[in-house]
Design a protein around this motif. Structure first.
Motif, PDB file in Angstrom:
ATOM      1  N   SER A 187      74.170  41.696  46.580  1.00 51.26           N
ATOM      2  CA  SER A 187      74.284  40.654  47.599  1.00 51.26           C
ATOM      3  C   SER A 187      75.430  40.942  48.560  1.00 51.26           C
ATOM      4  O   SER A 187      76.382  41.674  48.232  1.00 51.26           O
ATOM      5  CB  SER A 187      74.472  39.285  46.950  1.00 51.26           C
ATOM      6  OG  SER A 187      75.630  39.288  46.157  1.00 51.26           O
ATOM      7  N   LEU A 188      75.307  40.350  49.740  1.00 49.75           N
ATOM      8  CA  LEU A 188      76.348  40.467  50.753  1.00 49.75           C
ATOM      9  C   LEU A 188      77.578  39.707  50.270  1.00 49.75           C
ATOM     10  O   LEU A 188      77.456  38.686  49.582  1.00 49.75           O
ATOM     11  CB  LEU A 188      75.846  39.909  52.086  1.00 49.75           C
ATOM     12  CG  LEU A 188      74.636  40.638  52.683  1.00 49.75           C
ATOM     13  CD1 LEU A 188      74.143  39.915  53.929  1.00 49.75           C
ATOM     14  CD2 LEU A 188      74.973  42.092  52.998  1.00 49.75           C
ATOM     15  N   ASP A 189      78.761  40.188  50.637  1.00 54.37           N
ATOM     16  CA  ASP A 189      80.005  39.583  50.160  1.00 54.37           C
ATOM     17  C   ASP A 189      80.413  38.341  50.946  1.00 54.37           C
ATOM     18  O   ASP A 189      81.190  37.534  50.441  1.00 54.37           O
ATOM     19  CB  ASP A 189      81.140  40.609  50.214  1.00 54.37           C
ATOM     20  CG  ASP A 189      80.911  41.776  49.255  1.00 54.37           C
ATOM     21  OD1 ASP A 189      80.269  41.577  48.203  1.00 54.37           O
ATOM     22  OD2 ASP A 189      81.394  42.885  49.567  1.00 54.37           O
ATOM     23  N   ASP A 190      79.938  38.181  52.160  1.00 57.25           N
ATOM     24  CA  ASP A 190      80.329  37.053  53.008  1.00 57.25           C
ATOM     25  C   ASP A 190      79.084  36.355  53.544  1.00 57.25           C
ATOM     26  O   ASP A 190      77.969  36.668  53.137  1.00 57.25           O
ATOM     27  CB  ASP A 190      81.215  37.550  54.154  1.00 57.25           C
ATOM     28  CG  ASP A 190      82.534  38.131  53.644  1.00 57.25           C
ATOM     29  OD1 ASP A 190      83.236  37.427  52.888  1.00 57.25           O
ATOM     30  OD2 ASP A 190      82.848  39.292  53.987  1.00 57.25           O
ATOM     31  N   ASP A 191      79.282  35.436  54.480  1.00 56.79           N
ATOM     32  CA  ASP A 191      78.194  34.634  55.041  1.00 56.79           C
ATOM     33  C   ASP A 191      77.122  35.540  55.648  1.00 56.79           C
ATOM     34  O   ASP A 191      77.382  36.265  56.609  1.00 56.79           O
ATOM     35  CB  ASP A 191      78.754  33.702  56.110  1.00 56.79           C
ATOM     36  CG  ASP A 191      77.740  32.696  56.619  1.00 56.79           C
ATOM     37  OD1 ASP A 191      76.511  32.884  56.397  1.00 56.79           O
ATOM     38  OD2 ASP A 191      78.165  31.723  57.258  1.00 56.79           O
ATOM     39  N   PRO A 192      75.906  35.512  55.091  1.00 59.05           N
ATOM     40  CA  PRO A 192      74.854  36.396  55.598  1.00 59.05           C
ATOM     41  C   PRO A 192      74.410  36.071  57.022  1.00 59.05           C
ATOM     42  O   PRO A 192      73.779  36.903  57.663  1.00 59.05           O
ATOM     43  CB  PRO A 192      73.707  36.198  54.603  1.00 59.05           C
ATOM     44  CG  PRO A 192      73.940  34.860  53.998  1.00 59.05           C
ATOM     45  CD  PRO A 192      75.438  34.687  53.963  1.00 59.05           C
ATOM     46  N   ARG A 193      74.786  34.892  57.540  1.00 57.26           N
ATOM     47  CA  ARG A 193      74.340  34.540  58.899  1.00 57.26           C
ATOM     48  C   ARG A 193      74.963  35.420  59.976  1.00 57.26           C
ATOM     49  O   ARG A 193      74.507  35.405  61.114  1.00 57.26           O
ATOM     50  CB  ARG A 193      74.597  33.058  59.170  1.00 57.26           C
ATOM     51  CG  ARG A 193      73.616  32.177  58.380  1.00 57.26           C
ATOM     52  CD  ARG A 193      73.893  30.733  58.565  1.00 57.26           C
ATOM     53  NE  ARG A 193      75.200  30.449  57.953  1.00 57.26           N
ATOM     54  CZ  ARG A 193      75.679  29.236  57.755  1.00 57.26           C
ATOM     55  NH1 ARG A 193      74.994  28.193  58.127  1.00 57.26           N
ATOM     56  NH2 ARG A 193      76.861  29.059  57.201  1.00 57.26           N
ATOM     57  N   ILE A 194      75.988  36.232  59.612  1.00 53.34           N
ATOM     58  CA  ILE A 194      76.518  37.189  60.584  1.00 53.34           C
ATOM     59  C   ILE A 194      75.426  38.176  61.004  1.00 53.34           C
ATOM     60  O   ILE A 194      75.471  38.753  62.085  1.00 53.34           O
ATOM     61  CB  ILE A 194      77.761  37.934  60.054  1.00 53.34           C
ATOM     62  CG1 ILE A 194      78.451  38.678  61.206  1.00 53.34           C
ATOM     63  CG2 ILE A 194      77.378  38.869  58.906  1.00 53.34           C
ATOM     64  CD1 ILE A 194      79.792  39.269  60.865  1.00 53.34           C
ATOM     65  N   LEU A 195      74.415  38.336  60.155  1.00 53.70           N
ATOM     66  CA  LEU A 195      73.311  39.246  60.499  1.00 53.70           C
ATOM     67  C   LEU A 195      72.528  38.777  61.721  1.00 53.70           C
ATOM     68  O   LEU A 195      71.803  39.562  62.321  1.00 53.70           O
ATOM     69  CB  LEU A 195      72.380  39.428  59.303  1.00 53.70           C
ATOM     70  CG  LEU A 195      72.997  40.162  58.103  1.00 53.70           C
ATOM     71  CD1 LEU A 195      72.043  40.111  56.918  1.00 53.70           C
ATOM     72  CD2 LEU A 195      73.346  41.595  58.460  1.00 53.70           C
ATOM     73  N   ALA A 196      72.698  37.521  62.115  1.00 50.65           N
ATOM     74  CA  ALA A 196      72.039  37.032  63.332  1.00 50.65           C
ATOM     75  C   ALA A 196      72.550  37.761  64.570  1.00 50.65           C
ATOM     76  O   ALA A 196      71.897  37.727  65.620  1.00 50.65           O
ATOM     77  CB  ALA A 196      72.240  35.523  63.480  1.00 50.65           C
ATOM     78  N   THR A 197      73.690  38.453  64.457  1.00 50.37           N
ATOM     79  CA  THR A 197      74.222  39.201  65.607  1.00 50.37           C
ATOM     80  C   THR A 197      73.601  40.587  65.725  1.00 50.37           C
ATOM     81  O   THR A 197      73.867  41.288  66.696  1.00 50.37           O
ATOM     82  CB  THR A 197      75.760  39.330  65.531  1.00 50.37           C
ATOM     83  OG1 THR A 197      76.120  40.127  64.396  1.00 50.37           O
ATOM     84  CG2 THR A 197      76.427  37.959  65.434  1.00 50.37           C
ATOM     85  N   VAL A 198      72.798  40.982  64.744  1.00 55.40           N
ATOM     86  CA  VAL A 198      72.097  42.265  64.821  1.00 55.40           C
ATOM     87  C   VAL A 198      70.900  42.097  65.754  1.00 55.40           C
ATOM     88  O   VAL A 198      70.107  41.162  65.597  1.00 55.40           O
ATOM     89  CB  VAL A 198      71.619  42.746  63.435  1.00 55.40           C
ATOM     90  CG1 VAL A 198      70.830  44.041  63.562  1.00 55.40           C
ATOM     91  CG2 VAL A 198      72.793  42.914  62.484  1.00 55.40           C
ATOM     92  N   ARG A 199      70.775  42.988  66.708  1.00 59.14           N
ATOM     93  CA  ARG A 199      69.649  42.957  67.651  1.00 59.14           C
ATOM     94  C   ARG A 199      68.651  44.047  67.282  1.00 59.14           C
ATOM     95  O   ARG A 199      69.038  45.145  66.856  1.00 59.14           O
ATOM     96  CB  ARG A 199      70.133  43.172  69.089  1.00 59.14           C
ATOM     97  CG  ARG A 199      71.057  42.083  69.575  1.00 59.14           C
ATOM     98  CD  ARG A 199      70.317  40.761  69.750  1.00 59.14           C
ATOM     99  NE  ARG A 199      71.214  39.647  69.954  1.00 59.14           N
ATOM    100  CZ  ARG A 199      71.298  38.579  69.164  1.00 59.14           C
ATOM    101  NH1 ARG A 199      70.548  38.488  68.093  1.00 59.14           N
ATOM    102  NH2 ARG A 199      72.124  37.604  69.440  1.00 59.14           N
ATOM    103  N   ASP A 200      67.374  43.757  67.456  1.00 53.40           N
ATOM    104  CA  ASP A 200      66.331  44.745  67.202  1.00 53.40           C
ATOM    105  C   ASP A 200      66.642  45.999  68.014  1.00 53.40           C
ATOM    106  O   ASP A 200      66.881  45.920  69.219  1.00 53.40           O
ATOM    107  CB  ASP A 200      64.959  44.163  67.583  1.00 53.40           C
ATOM    108  CG  ASP A 200      63.832  44.964  67.016  1.00 53.40           C
ATOM    109  OD1 ASP A 200      63.612  44.894  65.793  1.00 53.40           O
ATOM    110  OD2 ASP A 200      63.160  45.683  67.795  1.00 53.40           O
TER     111      ASP A 200
END
Length: 133
Positions: free
Chosen positions: A111-124
Protein backbone atom coordinates in the motif's frame (compact mmCIF):
# COMPACT_ATOMS: atom_id res chain seq x y z
CA UNK A 1 12.74 -7.36 5.06
CA UNK A 2 10.83 -4.19 4.23
CA UNK A 3 10.44 -3.41 0.55
CA UNK A 4 9.85 0.27 -0.22
CA UNK A 5 9.44 2.05 -3.52
CA UNK A 6 9.15 5.67 -4.56
CA UNK A 7 6.89 6.69 -7.42
CA UNK A 8 7.40 10.11 -9.01
CA UNK A 9 5.77 12.06 -11.84
CA UNK A 10 5.93 15.71 -12.94
CA UNK A 11 3.44 17.00 -10.32
CA UNK A 12 4.40 14.90 -7.30
CA UNK A 13 5.66 11.73 -5.68
CA UNK A 14 4.70 9.12 -3.07
CA UNK A 15 6.29 6.13 -1.42
CA UNK A 16 4.82 2.68 -0.87
CA UNK A 17 5.60 -0.26 1.38
CA UNK A 18 5.38 -3.66 -0.29
CA UNK A 19 4.90 -7.11 1.20
CA UNK A 20 7.34 -9.83 0.19
CA UNK A 21 5.57 -11.68 -2.60
CA UNK A 22 6.83 -13.30 -5.81
CA UNK A 23 5.50 -10.30 -7.77
CA UNK A 24 7.03 -7.63 -5.52
CA UNK A 25 10.37 -9.47 -5.61
CA UNK A 26 10.22 -9.54 -9.43
CA UNK A 27 9.38 -5.84 -9.51
CA UNK A 28 12.23 -4.89 -7.16
CA UNK A 29 14.59 -6.80 -9.44
CA UNK A 30 13.92 -4.52 -12.43
CA UNK A 31 13.97 -1.14 -10.68
CA UNK A 32 14.41 1.64 -11.51
CA UNK A 33 11.90 1.86 -14.35
CA UNK A 34 10.29 4.74 -16.22
CA UNK A 35 6.92 4.21 -17.85
CA UNK A 36 3.98 6.18 -19.22
CA UNK A 37 1.11 6.73 -16.82
CA UNK A 38 -2.43 5.90 -17.89
CA UNK A 39 -5.56 6.87 -15.99
CA UNK A 40 -8.81 4.93 -15.73
CA UNK A 41 -11.33 6.70 -13.56
CA UNK A 42 -9.55 7.21 -10.23
CA UNK A 43 -6.80 4.70 -10.96
CA UNK A 44 -3.28 5.20 -12.31
CA UNK A 45 -1.65 2.29 -14.07
CA UNK A 46 1.44 1.81 -16.20
CA UNK A 47 3.39 -0.89 -17.99
CA UNK A 48 6.32 -2.66 -16.38
CA UNK A 49 8.90 -5.12 -17.77
CA UNK A 50 7.61 -7.71 -15.26
CA UNK A 51 5.45 -10.62 -16.40
CA UNK A 52 4.17 -12.93 -13.64
CA UNK A 53 1.19 -15.26 -13.12
CA UNK A 54 -1.78 -14.38 -10.95
CA UNK A 55 -1.08 -15.26 -7.31
CA UNK A 56 -3.37 -16.84 -4.75
CA UNK A 57 -5.21 -14.02 -3.03
CA UNK A 58 -5.48 -11.83 -6.13
CA UNK A 59 -8.47 -9.47 -5.81
CA UNK A 60 -10.50 -7.20 -8.03
CA UNK A 61 -12.01 -4.95 -5.34
CA UNK A 62 -9.38 -3.31 -3.15
CA UNK A 63 -8.96 -0.43 -0.72
CA UNK A 64 -7.84 2.98 -2.02
CA UNK A 65 -4.06 3.18 -1.96
CA UNK A 66 -3.49 -0.50 -2.64
CA UNK A 67 -0.44 -1.24 -4.80
CA UNK A 68 -1.62 -3.95 -7.18
CA UNK A 69 -0.12 -5.75 -10.16
CA UNK A 70 -2.43 -6.33 -13.13
CA UNK A 71 -1.17 -9.64 -14.54
CA UNK A 72 -3.37 -9.34 -17.64
CA UNK A 73 -1.43 -6.22 -18.68
CA UNK A 74 1.94 -6.57 -16.91
CA UNK A 75 1.18 -3.26 -15.20
CA UNK A 76 1.20 -1.69 -11.77
CA UNK A 77 -2.29 -0.50 -10.81
CA UNK A 78 -2.73 2.22 -8.19
CA UNK A 79 -6.41 2.87 -7.39
CA UNK A 80 -7.35 5.88 -5.28
CA UNK A 81 -11.11 5.94 -5.94
CA UNK A 82 -13.82 4.55 -8.20
CA UNK A 83 -13.04 3.22 -11.68
CA UNK A 84 -15.48 3.08 -14.62
CA UNK A 85 -16.64 -0.41 -13.53
CA UNK A 86 -17.00 0.37 -9.80
CA UNK A 87 -20.31 -0.30 -8.12
CA UNK A 88 -21.78 2.48 -5.99
CA UNK A 89 -22.28 0.36 -2.90
CA UNK A 90 -19.30 -1.95 -3.05
CA UNK A 91 -16.96 -2.81 -0.24
CA UNK A 92 -14.47 -1.47 0.65
CA UNK A 93 -15.88 1.93 -0.23
CA UNK A 94 -14.07 5.15 -0.94
CA UNK A 95 -14.98 8.48 0.63
CA UNK A 96 -17.09 9.23 -2.46
CA UNK A 97 -19.10 6.04 -1.90
CA UNK A 98 -17.82 4.02 -4.86
CA UNK A 99 -15.46 1.09 -4.62
CA UNK A 100 -12.01 0.64 -6.14
CA UNK A 101 -12.76 -2.08 -8.70
CA UNK A 102 -9.80 -3.07 -10.86
CA UNK A 103 -10.20 -4.32 -14.45
CA UNK A 104 -9.65 -7.93 -13.31
CA UNK A 105 -8.19 -9.65 -10.23
CA UNK A 106 -4.70 -8.31 -9.46
CA UNK A 107 -1.82 -9.48 -7.29
CA UNK A 108 -1.70 -7.42 -4.09
CA UNK A 109 1.76 -6.00 -3.40
CA UNK A 110 1.26 -3.52 -0.55
CA UNK A 111 0.00 0.00 0.00
CA UNK A 112 0.90 3.63 -0.48
CA UNK A 113 2.42 5.28 2.60
CA UNK A 114 0.42 8.53 2.41
CA UNK A 115 -2.91 9.86 1.11
CA UNK A 116 -3.53 8.07 -2.20
CA UNK A 117 -5.52 11.06 -3.53
CA UNK A 118 -2.19 12.66 -4.52
CA UNK A 119 -2.46 10.33 -7.52
CA UNK A 120 -5.16 12.67 -8.86
CA UNK A 121 -2.25 14.91 -9.95
CA UNK A 122 -1.03 12.24 -12.37
CA UNK A 123 -2.11 13.07 -15.93
CA UNK A 124 -2.64 10.47 -18.65
CA UNK A 125 0.64 10.30 -20.57
CA UNK A 126 2.86 11.60 -17.75
CA UNK A 127 6.21 9.89 -17.35
CA UNK A 128 6.25 7.94 -14.09
CA UNK A 129 9.39 6.64 -12.42
CA UNK A 130 9.54 3.79 -9.92
CA UNK A 131 12.68 3.26 -7.85
CA UNK A 132 13.76 1.77 -4.56
CA UNK A 133 13.05 4.12 -1.65
Amino acid sequence: MTLRIRLSWPAGHITATLDETPTSTALMGVLPIVSTARTWGEEVYFDTPVSVPREDGARQVVAPGTVAFWTDGDALALPYGPTPISRAWGSPRTESGGECRLASPCNLLGSLDDDPRILATVRDGDPIRVERA
